[in-house]
Design a protein around this motif. Structure first.
Motif, PDB file in Angstrom:
ATOM      1  N   UNK A  71       0.841  -1.492   0.358  1.00 45.48           N
ATOM      2  CA  UNK A  71      -0.427  -0.040   0.207  1.00 45.48           C
ATOM      3  C   UNK A  71       1.246   1.353   0.081  1.00 45.48           C
ATOM      4  N   UNK A  72       2.284   1.152   0.212  1.00 42.82           N
ATOM      5  CA  UNK A  72       2.380   2.433  -0.192  1.00 42.82           C
ATOM      6  C   UNK A  72       2.330   3.144  -1.470  1.00 42.82           C
ATOM      7  N   UNK A  73       2.591   4.211  -1.233  1.00 44.87           N
ATOM      8  CA  UNK A  73       1.950   5.367  -2.337  1.00 44.87           C
ATOM      9  C   UNK A  73       2.567   5.354  -3.825  1.00 44.87           C
ATOM     10  N   UNK A  74       3.805   4.883  -4.027  1.00 45.56           N
ATOM     11  CA  UNK A  74       4.168   5.003  -4.887  1.00 45.56           C
ATOM     12  C   UNK A  74       4.590   3.521  -5.820  1.00 45.56           C
ATOM     13  N   UNK A  79       6.413  -0.193  -9.552  1.00 42.78           N
ATOM     14  CA  UNK A  79       6.192  -1.391 -10.313  1.00 42.78           C
ATOM     15  C   UNK A  79       5.888  -1.642 -12.113  1.00 42.78           C
ATOM     16  N   UNK A  80       5.223   0.088 -12.504  1.00 50.98           N
ATOM     17  CA  UNK A  80       5.057  -0.261 -14.020  1.00 50.98           C
ATOM     18  C   UNK A  80       6.441   0.718 -14.540  1.00 50.98           C
ATOM     19  N   UNK A  94       9.656  -2.044 -12.423  1.00 49.50           N
ATOM     20  CA  UNK A  94      11.220  -3.044 -12.184  1.00 49.50           C
ATOM     21  C   UNK A  94      10.547  -4.467 -11.858  1.00 49.50           C
ATOM     22  N   UNK A  95       9.183  -4.376 -11.804  1.00 43.54           N
ATOM     23  CA  UNK A  95       8.053  -4.935 -12.060  1.00 43.54           C
ATOM     24  C   UNK A  95       8.615  -6.379 -11.206  1.00 43.54           C
ATOM     25  N   UNK A  96       8.596  -6.038  -9.624  1.00 45.13           N
ATOM     26  CA  UNK A  96       8.944  -6.446  -8.516  1.00 45.13           C
ATOM     27  C   UNK A  96       8.559  -8.089  -8.464  1.00 45.13           C
ATOM     28  N   UNK A  97       7.275  -7.585  -7.827  1.00 51.21           N
ATOM     29  CA  UNK A  97       5.790  -8.237  -8.073  1.00 51.21           C
ATOM     30  C   UNK A  97       5.325  -9.728  -9.186  1.00 51.21           C
ATOM     31  N   UNK A  98       5.551  -8.924 -10.299  1.00 53.99           N
ATOM     32  CA  UNK A  98       5.566 -10.025 -11.891  1.00 53.99           C
ATOM     33  C   UNK A  98       6.654 -10.832 -12.157  1.00 53.99           C
TER      34      UNK A  98
END
Length: 122
Positions: A71-74, A79-80, A94-98
């Motif tokens: 939930x960090x605002x940025x 990510x995208x 950076x697509x960390x979660x992907x």
């Protein structure tokens, strides 16, 4: 008119055990997978202040579902990706979660197959 087959009670007993054990085992598998994805995501998250990396959470497992989120605002900008101020270029995501989810894509079917086998052998 009702039919009765020999062994019905044993079969029905097995079905009851499968039903009771099934949801618990599925939830455990999903929880472990979500925890692994969360850990990978944390490792892949770039660090400036550490706020983004510390922001990764996972929800409680309910009916075989769980979410890994931040939930960090940025977080979406990292990510995208995003445009630079003044429209002078683009910062790639950076697509960390992907990436973390992709890392477990091949492992997921094996984990699910094992849980199904465990449930059916309960």
């Amino acid at each position: 008119m009702a039919f009765h087959f020999e062994g019905d009670e044993a079969f029905l007993d097995k079905l009851r055990r499968v039903q009771e054990a099934g949801q618990s085992k599925i939830n455990t598998c999903v929880r472990k997978l979500a925890e692994d994805i969360k850990s990978d995501t944390i490792e892949l998250t770039p660090v400036d202040t550490g706020q983004l990396r510390e922001g990764w959470k996972k929800s409680r497992v309910k009916q075989g579902r769980c979410e890994v989120y931040n939930e960090t605002h940025y977080v979406r900008h990292v990510e995208y990706g995003h445009r630079k101020r003044g429209g002078k270029g683009v910062v790639k995501g950076r697509k960390m979660l992907h990436t973390a989810m992709d890392n477990f894509k091949d492992e997921y079917p094996e984990r699910v197959a094992k849980v199904i086998g465990d449930i059916l052998n309960a």
